[in-house]
Motif scaffolding. Structure first.
Motif, PDB file in Angstrom:
ATOM      1  N   ALA A   1      -8.906  -9.473  54.597  1.00  0.00           N
ATOM      2  CA  ALA A   1      -9.775  -8.297  54.761  1.00  0.00           C
ATOM      3  C   ALA A   1      -9.832  -7.840  56.209  1.00  0.00           C
ATOM      4  O   ALA A   1     -10.027  -6.674  56.496  1.00  0.00           O
ATOM      5  CB  ALA A   1     -11.178  -8.601  54.252  1.00  0.00           C
ATOM      6  N   HIS A   2      -9.641  -8.793  57.166  1.00  0.00           N
ATOM      7  CA  HIS A   2      -9.661  -8.418  58.575  1.00  0.00           C
ATOM      8  C   HIS A   2      -8.478  -7.525  58.926  1.00  0.00           C
ATOM      9  O   HIS A   2      -8.506  -6.766  59.888  1.00  0.00           O
ATOM     10  CB  HIS A   2      -9.633  -9.684  59.436  1.00  0.00           C
ATOM     11  N   GLN A   3      -7.398  -7.594  58.133  1.00  0.00           N
ATOM     12  CA  GLN A   3      -6.213  -6.780  58.385  1.00  0.00           C
ATOM     13  C   GLN A   3      -6.195  -5.521  57.517  1.00  0.00           C
ATOM     14  O   GLN A   3      -5.185  -4.857  57.426  1.00  0.00           O
ATOM     15  CB  GLN A   3      -4.946  -7.577  58.048  1.00  0.00           C
ATOM     16  N   ASN A   4      -7.319  -5.194  56.909  1.00  0.00           N
ATOM     17  CA  ASN A   4      -7.293  -4.218  55.830  1.00  0.00           C
ATOM     18  C   ASN A   4      -7.128  -2.778  56.289  1.00  0.00           C
ATOM     19  O   ASN A   4      -7.379  -1.868  55.548  1.00  0.00           O
ATOM     20  CB  ASN A   4      -8.580  -4.338  55.002  1.00  0.00           C
ATOM     21  N   GLN A   5      -6.713  -2.548  57.523  1.00  0.00           N
ATOM     22  CA  GLN A   5      -6.471  -1.190  57.963  1.00  0.00           C
ATOM     23  C   GLN A   5      -5.216  -1.142  58.819  1.00  0.00           C
ATOM     24  O   GLN A   5      -4.917  -2.048  59.568  1.00  0.00           O
ATOM     25  CB  GLN A   5      -7.660  -0.665  58.783  1.00  0.00           C
ATOM     26  N   TYR A   6      -4.439  -0.094  58.651  1.00  0.00           N
ATOM     27  CA  TYR A   6      -3.293   0.197  59.497  1.00  0.00           C
ATOM     28  C   TYR A   6      -2.317  -0.973  59.595  1.00  0.00           C
ATOM     29  O   TYR A   6      -2.006  -1.473  60.667  1.00  0.00           O
ATOM     30  CB  TYR A   6      -3.771   0.623  60.884  1.00  0.00           C
ATOM     31  N   LEU A   7      -1.827  -1.405  58.450  1.00  0.00           N
ATOM     32  CA  LEU A   7      -0.892  -2.530  58.430  1.00  0.00           C
ATOM     33  C   LEU A   7       0.414  -2.202  59.155  1.00  0.00           C
ATOM     34  O   LEU A   7       1.008  -3.069  59.796  1.00  0.00           O
ATOM     35  CB  LEU A   7      -0.582  -2.926  56.984  1.00  0.00           C
ATOM     36  N   LEU A   8       0.862  -0.962  59.057  1.00  0.00           N
ATOM     37  CA  LEU A   8       2.160  -0.611  59.632  1.00  0.00           C
ATOM     38  C   LEU A   8       2.171  -0.737  61.156  1.00  0.00           C
ATOM     39  O   LEU A   8       3.015  -1.457  61.707  1.00  0.00           O
ATOM     40  CB  LEU A   8       2.573   0.796  59.188  1.00  0.00           C
ATOM     41  N   PRO A   9       1.270  -0.083  61.889  1.00  0.00           N
ATOM     42  CA  PRO A   9       1.294  -0.254  63.355  1.00  0.00           C
ATOM     43  C   PRO A   9       0.973  -1.683  63.777  1.00  0.00           C
ATOM     44  O   PRO A   9       1.507  -2.172  64.777  1.00  0.00           O
ATOM     45  CB  PRO A   9       0.234   0.731  63.860  1.00  0.00           C
ATOM     46  N   GLU A  10       0.121  -2.371  63.012  1.00  0.00           N
ATOM     47  CA  GLU A  10      -0.207  -3.754  63.349  1.00  0.00           C
ATOM     48  C   GLU A  10       1.048  -4.636  63.278  1.00  0.00           C
ATOM     49  O   GLU A  10       1.316  -5.445  64.162  1.00  0.00           O
ATOM     50  CB  GLU A  10      -1.275  -4.280  62.391  1.00  0.00           C
ATOM     51  N   ALA A  11       1.829  -4.455  62.207  1.00  0.00           N
ATOM     52  CA  ALA A  11       3.061  -5.240  62.047  1.00  0.00           C
ATOM     53  C   ALA A  11       4.086  -4.868  63.120  1.00  0.00           C
ATOM     54  O   ALA A  11       4.795  -5.733  63.641  1.00  0.00           O
ATOM     55  CB  ALA A  11       3.640  -5.016  60.660  1.00  0.00           C
ATOM     56  N   LEU A  12       4.162  -3.594  63.459  1.00  0.00           N
ATOM     57  CA  LEU A  12       5.093  -3.157  64.501  1.00  0.00           C
ATOM     58  C   LEU A  12       4.702  -3.749  65.847  1.00  0.00           C
ATOM     59  O   LEU A  12       5.565  -4.139  66.650  1.00  0.00           O
ATOM     60  CB  LEU A  12       5.114  -1.628  64.589  1.00  0.00           C
ATOM     61  N   PHE A  13       3.409  -3.819  66.093  1.00  0.00           N
ATOM     62  CA  PHE A  13       2.934  -4.400  67.354  1.00  0.00           C
ATOM     63  C   PHE A  13       3.272  -5.880  67.435  1.00  0.00           C
ATOM     64  O   PHE A  13       3.751  -6.374  68.460  1.00  0.00           O
ATOM     65  CB  PHE A  13       1.426  -4.203  67.504  1.00  0.00           C
ATOM     66  N   GLU A  14       3.026  -6.597  66.335  1.00  0.00           N
ATOM     67  CA  GLU A  14       3.291  -8.039  66.317  1.00  0.00           C
ATOM     68  C   GLU A  14       4.758  -8.336  66.590  1.00  0.00           C
ATOM     69  O   GLU A  14       5.102  -9.332  67.231  1.00  0.00           O
ATOM     70  CB  GLU A  14       2.882  -8.631  64.964  1.00  0.00           C
ATOM     71  N   LYS A  15       5.634  -7.455  66.094  1.00  0.00           N
ATOM     72  CA  LYS A  15       7.080  -7.664  66.267  1.00  0.00           C
ATOM     73  C   LYS A  15       7.597  -7.041  67.556  1.00  0.00           C
ATOM     74  O   LYS A  15       8.780  -7.142  67.873  1.00  0.00           O
ATOM     75  CB  LYS A  15       7.841  -7.078  65.073  1.00  0.00           C
ATOM     76  N   LYS A  16       6.684  -6.381  68.311  1.00  0.00           N
ATOM     77  CA  LYS A  16       7.085  -5.653  69.520  1.00  0.00           C
ATOM     78  C   LYS A  16       8.217  -4.673  69.203  1.00  0.00           C
ATOM     79  O   LYS A  16       9.217  -4.568  69.927  1.00  0.00           O
ATOM     80  CB  LYS A  16       7.496  -6.629  70.619  1.00  0.00           C
ATOM     81  N   HIS A  17       8.031  -3.957  68.095  1.00  0.00           N
ATOM     82  CA  HIS A  17       9.063  -3.044  67.593  1.00  0.00           C
ATOM     83  C   HIS A  17       9.079  -1.754  68.406  1.00  0.00           C
ATOM     84  O   HIS A  17       8.035  -1.233  68.801  1.00  0.00           O
ATOM     85  CB  HIS A  17       8.778  -2.718  66.126  1.00  0.00           C
ATOM     86  N   ASN A  18      10.282  -1.232  68.653  1.00  0.00           N
ATOM     87  CA  ASN A  18      10.404  -0.020  69.460  1.00  0.00           C
ATOM     88  C   ASN A  18       9.933   1.230  68.734  1.00  0.00           C
ATOM     89  O   ASN A  18       9.887   2.310  69.327  1.00  0.00           O
ATOM     90  CB  ASN A  18      11.848   0.167  69.946  1.00  0.00           C
ATOM     91  N   LYS A  19       9.597   1.119  67.443  1.00  0.00           N
ATOM     92  CA  LYS A  19       9.124   2.278  66.678  1.00  0.00           C
ATOM     93  C   LYS A  19       7.595   2.414  66.717  1.00  0.00           C
ATOM     94  O   LYS A  19       7.041   3.348  66.111  1.00  0.00           O
ATOM     95  CB  LYS A  19       9.570   2.168  65.213  1.00  0.00           C
ATOM     96  N   LEU A  20       6.898   1.490  67.397  1.00  0.00           N
ATOM     97  CA  LEU A  20       5.428   1.503  67.370  1.00  0.00           C
ATOM     98  C   LEU A  20       4.856   2.819  67.883  1.00  0.00           C
ATOM     99  O   LEU A  20       4.062   3.475  67.200  1.00  0.00           O
ATOM    100  CB  LEU A  20       4.873   0.333  68.189  1.00  0.00           C
ATOM    101  N   GLU A  21       5.239   3.222  69.095  1.00  0.00           N
ATOM    102  CA  GLU A  21       4.685   4.451  69.662  1.00  0.00           C
ATOM    103  C   GLU A  21       5.061   5.668  68.827  1.00  0.00           C
ATOM    104  O   GLU A  21       4.268   6.615  68.702  1.00  0.00           O
ATOM    105  CB  GLU A  21       5.157   4.626  71.109  1.00  0.00           C
ATOM    106  N   GLU A  22       6.251   5.647  68.260  1.00  0.00           N
ATOM    107  CA  GLU A  22       6.700   6.759  67.416  1.00  0.00           C
ATOM    108  C   GLU A  22       5.820   6.879  66.170  1.00  0.00           C
ATOM    109  O   GLU A  22       5.402   7.984  65.791  1.00  0.00           O
ATOM    110  CB  GLU A  22       8.157   6.529  67.007  1.00  0.00           C
TER     111      GLU A  22
END
Length: 510
Positions: free
Chosen positions: A156-177
């Motif tokens: 439940a603590h992760q229950n919002q905005y899973l996509l940017p959260e996962a991108l941040f965790e992976k340090k993905h270059n698509k996060l800002e996009e």
């Protein structure tokens, strides 16, 4: 191929197709959007689909983000990037507190058709589309979109905005996009513009700045923990005699409550919510951490972890977002203690908006919702905290237990210094002890409410270690004893230390 590896690709008939909206019989002269606006939407959603397609090529990323999804929600299938994006913009849509206009509803429906059905409404049919959005059939369809496309997280603590959260965790270059795409959705739907991505993060409550994680730290129970171990740690703390007595009496009360319940006797309602009053550096956080473990071992809390936060961790920059931050803090605290440091800041309206009051009211509601398995400890300077508690009837009724933390005496300050030395393999020469005693006497005499107590001692200890290093680094022969010993030369002059501490206290008060 197994069902688990098949991505979700359910195609529904597009509600915004020409066939559908030409069947409407609503006559409206009100044009809520233009053909050029629809063209802009097409450019944006085309760009989103390209970004999502790129993410979908990263099999490891898609697998990882799906691991955060509630199995009941996924039904054993894998969601693609566009499904997460759609779920998040539905959340963004619902976060706006105002009643939604037809234009805003159209934008959400348009995104849905583009992301799920790869269909783009025809800009040349803007007149018919303007009629469509006023029909009851369209309103019903919108409700269905919102209901059937929300992805539920397993935590439940992760229950919002899973996509940017996962991108941040992976340090993905698509996060800002991706964040920019979210930002553009809010712009199209609600005419809100943001100076930068950071401003948008503040608006949404997206907590992607992990540099502040120390203020939201979750402290789990140590392995093989027992009540006896906790009490031993409590009694080993320097000073705090009144607090130790209060904790002991509370334990006695809770123990007897358990025995009465076991005998089928009625009990008075006991609140675990507590107010810690006192200056900084007097052990409030340490005692809260121990209390959480005590409540767990006595059977009044299920987990015993402590979650630490403050105003910044609970209050957002926009109305409606604060409740989400409070909910996340409470969710992380369930079964343990939510420790709110400098809690009086919630009622000090430093930013021109009363979002602190929203945090307090939300917290009070959650305390009632989870009264069986949550303890809230609020802490801060004595007088501001008393004013804070008295400012709200709900706070007065839920917080009726007070622990008072006093300034450490000169002797206790010296004992704390010795404990730092012991932990770091240092010893103090006799002449250094005498100089330190003079220093702590002077500091205690000139203290005020802002005096940092143990924090001041730690800073002094680190300064002494630095001075020792500067002294011995050029010695030709450095023995073990030399490395370990702090001498009188390593201790700053008492008056110098007092001036530095007083300057720091004045800066905090100004």
């Amino acid at each position: 191929m197994s069902k688990k590896n098949n991505p979700i690709s359910i195609i529904e008939e597009s509600f915004l197709s020409l066939k559908k909206y030409l069947e409407t019989n609503i006559n409206s002269n009100e044009a809520v959007f233009t053909a050029s606006f629809i063209s802009d939407l097409k450019k944006e959603t085309t760009s989103i689909l390209e970004t999502c397609n790129a993410l979908n090529q990263d099999t490891d990323f898609i697998q990882k983000i799906n691991q955060a999804v509630n199995p009941v929600s996924s039904k054993g299938l894998l969601f693609k990037a566009e499904h997460f994006f759609l779920s998040d913009i539905i959340d963004l849509y619902e976060r706006e507190p105002a009643k939604k206009s037809e234009k805003q509803e159209f934008v959400l429906a348009y995104y849905y058709d583009a992301l799920r059905n790869k269909h783009f409404a025809d800009a040349t049919s803007a007149n018919e589309l303007n009629q469509l959005v006023f029909t009851q059939e369209f309103k019903n369809h919108l409700l269905k979109i919102k209901k059937e496309n929300k992805i539920i997280a397993s935590n439940a603590h992760q229950n919002q905005y899973l996509l940017p959260e996962a991108l941040f965790e992976k340090k993905h270059n698509k996060l800002e996009e991706i964040l920019l795409k979210y930002q553009n959705f809010v712009h199209f739907a609600f005419d809100k513009k943001f100076e930068n991505v950071k401003a948008f993060q503040n608006y949404t409550g997206l907590s992607l700045d992990k540099s502040k994680i120390d203020k939201k730290e979750i402290d789990p129970l140590p392995e093989e923990d027992t009540l006896e171990k906790v009490l031993k740690e409590l009694n080993a703390l320097v000073g705090l005699e009144e607090v130790k007595k209060d904790v002991s009496e509370l334990i006695n009360l809770l123990e007897i409550q358990k025995k009465r319940s076991a005998q089928g006797l009625k009990n008075v309602e006991i609140t675990l919510h507590t107010v810690f009053l006192g200056p900084p550096g007097t052990g409030k956080t340490s005692v809260a951490r121990l209390l959480s473990r005590i409540f767990k071992h006595l059977g009044f809390l299920s987990k015993g972890q402590m979650y630490e936060t403050d105003r910044e961790g609970l209050v957002a920059g926009y109305v409606g977002q604060t409740a989400t931050k409070v909910d996340a803090a409470v969710e992380s605290s369930l079964g343990g203690v939510l420790f709110v440091d400098e809690a009086y800041a919630l009622s000090q309206n430093a930013f021109g908006n009363d979002y602190g009051a929203e945090a307090v009211n939300t917290l009070l509601k959650r305390m009632e919702d989870h009264r069986e398995d949550l303890a809230v400890v609020v802490a801060g300077y004595t007088e501001p905290m008393k004013i804070f508690i008295e400012s709200n009837p709900g706070l007065r009724s839920r917080f009726n237990r007070y622990f008072h933390f006093d300034h450490f005496t000169p002797t206790e300050l010296f004992q704390i210094f010795e404990s730092f030395c012991l932990k770091s393999d240092f010893i103090i020469s006799d002449d250094a002890k005498e100089k330190l005693t003079d220093t702590f006497d002077l500091l205690y005499e000139s203290k005020n409410e802002s005096f940092g107590n143990a924090r001041v001692v730690r800073n002094l200890f680190e300064k002494c270690v630095q001075n020792q290093a500067n002294r011995i680094v050029k010695l030709k022969r450095i023995t073990n004893k030399v490395l370990k010993t702090l001498t009188e030369e390593d201790i700053p002059e008492p008056k110098e230390t007092e001036q530095n501490v007083n300057l720091e206290m004045k800066n905090k008060e100004s």
